[in-house]
Design a protein around this motif. Structure first.
Motif, PDB file in Angstrom:
ATOM      1  N   ARG A  21      -2.427  -1.701  10.732  1.00  0.00           N
ATOM      2  CA  ARG A  21      -3.792  -2.743  10.292  1.00  0.00           C
ATOM      3  C   ARG A  21      -3.463  -2.877   8.815  1.00  0.00           C
ATOM      4  O   ARG A  21      -3.570  -3.705   7.990  1.00  0.00           O
ATOM      5  N   ALA A  22      -3.079  -1.408   8.069  1.00  0.00           N
ATOM      6  CA  ALA A  22      -2.761  -1.621   6.503  1.00  0.00           C
ATOM      7  C   ALA A  22      -1.809  -2.325   6.281  1.00  0.00           C
ATOM      8  O   ALA A  22      -1.814  -3.293   5.119  1.00  0.00           O
ATOM      9  N   GLN A  23      -0.586  -2.285   7.043  1.00  0.00           N
ATOM     10  CA  GLN A  23       0.635  -3.193   6.953  1.00  0.00           C
ATOM     11  C   GLN A  23       0.447  -4.974   6.767  1.00  0.00           C
ATOM     12  O   GLN A  23       0.654  -5.347   5.857  1.00  0.00           O
ATOM     13  N   TYR A  24      -0.692  -5.129   7.838  1.00  0.00           N
ATOM     14  CA  TYR A  24      -1.115  -6.519   8.049  1.00  0.00           C
ATOM     15  C   TYR A  24      -2.143  -6.745   6.667  1.00  0.00           C
ATOM     16  O   TYR A  24      -1.764  -7.916   6.244  1.00  0.00           O
ATOM     17  N   LYS A  79      -2.651   1.724  -1.564  1.00  0.00           N
ATOM     18  CA  LYS A  79      -2.521   3.041  -2.156  1.00  0.00           C
ATOM     19  C   LYS A  79      -1.393   3.774  -1.465  1.00  0.00           C
ATOM     20  O   LYS A  79      -1.049   3.162  -0.135  1.00  0.00           O
ATOM     21  N   VAL A  80      -0.902   4.983  -2.026  1.00  0.00           N
ATOM     22  CA  VAL A  80       0.171   5.511  -1.036  1.00  0.00           C
ATOM     23  C   VAL A  80      -0.697   5.779   0.028  1.00  0.00           C
ATOM     24  O   VAL A  80      -1.368   6.775  -0.172  1.00  0.00           O
ATOM     25  N   GLY A  81      -0.309   5.625   1.405  1.00  0.00           N
ATOM     26  CA  GLY A  81      -0.600   5.796   2.580  1.00  0.00           C
ATOM     27  C   GLY A  81      -1.404   4.788   3.415  1.00  0.00           C
ATOM     28  O   GLY A  81      -1.805   4.937   4.353  1.00  0.00           O
ATOM     29  N   GLY A  82      -1.459   3.497   2.691  1.00  0.00           N
ATOM     30  CA  GLY A  82      -2.198   2.503   3.342  1.00  0.00           C
ATOM     31  C   GLY A  82      -2.935   1.621   2.341  1.00  0.00           C
ATOM     32  O   GLY A  82      -2.206   1.405   1.214  1.00  0.00           O
ATOM     33  N   ALA A  83      -4.046   1.210   2.794  1.00  0.00           N
ATOM     34  CA  ALA A  83      -4.963   0.381   1.995  1.00  0.00           C
ATOM     35  C   ALA A  83      -6.005   0.867   1.503  1.00  0.00           C
ATOM     36  O   ALA A  83      -6.518   1.816   2.263  1.00  0.00           O
ATOM     37  N   SER A  84      -6.597   0.563   0.325  1.00  0.00           N
ATOM     38  CA  SER A  84      -8.008   1.105   0.010  1.00  0.00           C
ATOM     39  C   SER A  84      -8.997   0.236   0.450  1.00  0.00           C
ATOM     40  O   SER A  84     -10.355   0.481   0.198  1.00  0.00           O
TER      41      SER A  84
END
Lengths: 117, 156, 358
Positions: C89-92, C151-156
């Motif tokens: 989901r973060a990638q999208y 952010k490092v590790g995904g989305a905020s």
């Protein structure tokens, strides 16, 4: 933790060989992407980055302390900006630059000297 | 005649990340429409009343800033837009950054934010208008800023 | 007899300070010497005092126009060092943020470009439509310009159902508006008169000059980092690389207009495939090793090099930005161009000087 390294990298020992390798790259139709400069054992490490068909290829060369690397701007004109940048930031001297800003691409005489060195 | 009815602004980017610049330009476009205050963006300092400065000052742009400031006719108001122009902001301890705009030229109004919203910039411009009017009444002249030698090297 | 005319650093056409020393012979440019440094801050030094999480916010402030993609690419580079897989989901969400950034950046450029050749009403039109996209970005990320979505590790930040509906609705409204301005840019007599055949770069020359992005694609090279760049999502979503054969200012303009449509399609596809789940993973420890990460910005390919040494600070951060690669092409394009056309040619590479000098 995995030991990350750049894939597809060739280490080259001497400066004339670098120029030969870069010329070969141009002959093979590679696009000059950039050059990365790092501090390494008193000297500097240069990583030339090339691209063809969306694949990257790298050349690594170690600059000994006090050595003046040769510019590749005679082969790839676009190399001149990045080489001038490292003259500013690391205090390197590239020989045979197409346009030589003499360390004043970014910096003025009264700004800090070689900030990244 | 009232000067504040139609102030002309000059936008100067000294060392900005572009964020404040596009917001300054956005002020002039239809949604925010600074022209309803009579504000006109002008390319030449000789015809400007308000100087809108974005970005902290670095060693190379300092003379450009002083040059433009000296060319604006009196009365003139300087508006520092954004955190960088006000104090140096996030870049204040970068090696090539001198600091906020007030280190170099006198600043009359500050707009905080990174980046300030166009509404805030418009507020700043409106605040600058009354300062401009006061300066005209009191015949207050801007300080002549001296250029320290030729700081910009010739890149020959 | 040649005369040297300085162009910039303060110039009505350029919102940013860049200086070109133009050698002019009878109103025709014969030589160019770019002079940089008016926006050099020295952000690559910042890694000494900021840890790898804080550096994301520095990277976003390399440039205020493509800030979202700078932050995303930096995050992806550091994630490569950690070898972590972030939630899908973060990638999208990152793709949606990137493509909205691209739409707003291209509309911004089209406006400034129209202003550059004196078409004031077209400038206002483009910027009016751009505000719609900025509203979306503000709803989505909380800010108009600096997004700090990644952010490092995904989305905020996550997207809610209402925000998704809003995005789809605005994009549906935006598409006919872009068609309107496209008509003017592509068919208008005065626009064509100024742009066609100006600043021509052949396919081979553009490739050898190491240009990037629309400057490269406008000359017929189908190079788009979104196709590869070890980011599979773009391949799954599917998009067409926009290219034009002409290699002149007109071609580069058409490439950017086509890319707006492709980006709108990409956002729609990404939203339709948006999976449920977490938006971030916890990243623990300190980075080691070195990694190169590439991404396609509105202006072209950006290259991030990061090297970690097992402490909280990175050892080296190097950013090669698209305009840095495109400035040498001015040395090839400008000779032979009339002085009055210089601003247009300079604008067609979409110069972003704060990116270039960092």
């Amino acid at each position: 933790m995995p030991d990350n390294v750049i894939q597809n990298i060739t280490e080259i020992k001497s400066m004339p060989e670098v120029l030969k390798a870069v010329e070969g790259m141009k002959g093979d139709g590679y696009r000059y992407v950039t050059m990365i400069c790092l501090k390494a054992n008193e000297g500097h490490e240069l990583i030339y980055v090339f691209e063809k068909d969306d694949k990257l290829k790298h050349l690594r060369y170690f600059v000994k302390p006090g050595e003046k690397p040769k510019s590749v701007s005679g082969i790839y004109l676009c190399a001149l900006l990045i080489e001038n940048e490292y003259q500013d930031l690391f205090g390197l001297t590239f020989e045979g630059l197409a346009i030589d800003y003499k360390g004043h691409l970014y910096l003025t005489p009264n700004s800090p000297k070689t900030p990244l060195a | 005649m009232s000067l504040a009815k139609s102030p002309w602004i000059i936008h100067v980017n000294v060392n900005s990340c572009n964020g404040c610049d596009i917001e300054v330009v956005a002020c002039l476009t239809p949604l925010y429409d600074a022209e309803r205050f009579g504000v006109l963006n002008i390319g030449t300092p000789k015809q400007a009343d308000i100087m809108v400065v974005t970005g902290s000052v670095n060693y190379k742009s300092v003379n450009v800033l002083k040059n433009i400031y000296n060319q604006i006719p009196d009365p003139k108001v300087v508006l520092a837009v954004g955190a960088c122009a006000s104090t140096g902001g996030i870049f204040h301890d970068c090696y090539n950054v001198i600091g906020g705009v007030d280190q170099v030229i006198p600043v009359d109004a500050y707009v905080p934010g990174c980046c300030p919203r166009p509404e805030a910039i418009l507020d700043g411009v409106v605040a600058a208008l009354s300062i401009l009017e006061e300066k005209k009444k009191g015949n207050i002249k801007g300080k002549e800023v001296k250029l320290k030698g030729n700081e910009v090297p010739s890149n020959a | 007899m040649t005369t040297v005319i300085p162009f910039g650093p303060q110039h009505p056409v350029l919102p940013e300070p860049v200086s070109l020393k133009l050698e002019i012979d009878n109103d025709v440019v014969v030589g160019v010497l770019p002079s940089l440094g008016y926006v050099h801050r020295g952000l690559e030094k910042f890694i000494d005092t900021k840890d790898y999480n804080q550096t994301m916010y520095i990277c976003e402030r390399i440039c205020g126009i493509c800030s979202g993609i700078h932050g995303i690419t930096y995050s992806r580079a550091v994630e490569k060092l950690f070898d972590v897989e972030i939630p899908e989901r973060a990638q999208y969400l990152r793709v949606i943020n990137s493509e909205l950034c691209r739409i707003h950046s291209h509309l911004l450029w089209l406006g400034l470009f129209a202003d550059g050749f004196g078409f004031e009403s077209l400038f206002y039109e483009c910027w009016k439509y751009r505000e719609d996209v900025l509203d979306l970005l503000e709803r989505f990320t909380g800010n108009r310009v600096i997004h700090s979505m990644s952010k490092v590790g995904g989305a905020s930040r996550d997207l809610t159902k209402e925000q998704i509906d809003q995005i789809l609705k605005t994009l549906d409204d935006l598409e006919p508006k872009v068609k309107n301005i496209e008509k003017v840019f592509v068919n208008n007599y005065t626009v064509k008169k100024r742009l066609v055949g100006l600043g021509v770069m052949s396919k081979q020359l553009a490739y050898e000059a190491g240009t990037a992005g629309p400057t490269l694609r406008g000359s017929g090279n189908a190079v788009d980092v979104r196709n590869t760049a070890d980011w599979d999502i773009y391949r799954d979503l599917g998009f067409k690389t926009a290219t034009e054969k002409e290699g002149d200012c007109y071609g580069r303009t058409k490439v950017r207009i086509d890319e707006i449509y492709e980006s709108i399609k990409l956002v729609r596809n990404a939203i339709s495939k948006l999976p449920d789940g977490e938006i971030a993973t916890r990243v623990k420890g300190f980075p080691t090793g070195e990694a190169i990460m590439r991404a396609e910005q509105p202006r072209g390919e950006v290259v991030y090099y990061v090297k970690g040494n097992g402490t909280k600070n990175l050892e080296r951060l190097k950013v090669r930005t698209p305009t840095f690669a495109n400035i040498p092409s001015l040395l090839l394009m400008l000779p032979g161009v009339k002085l009055a056309d210089v601003p247009i040619v300079v604008l067609t590479i979409d110069p972003c000087i704060s990116c270039t000098e960092r």
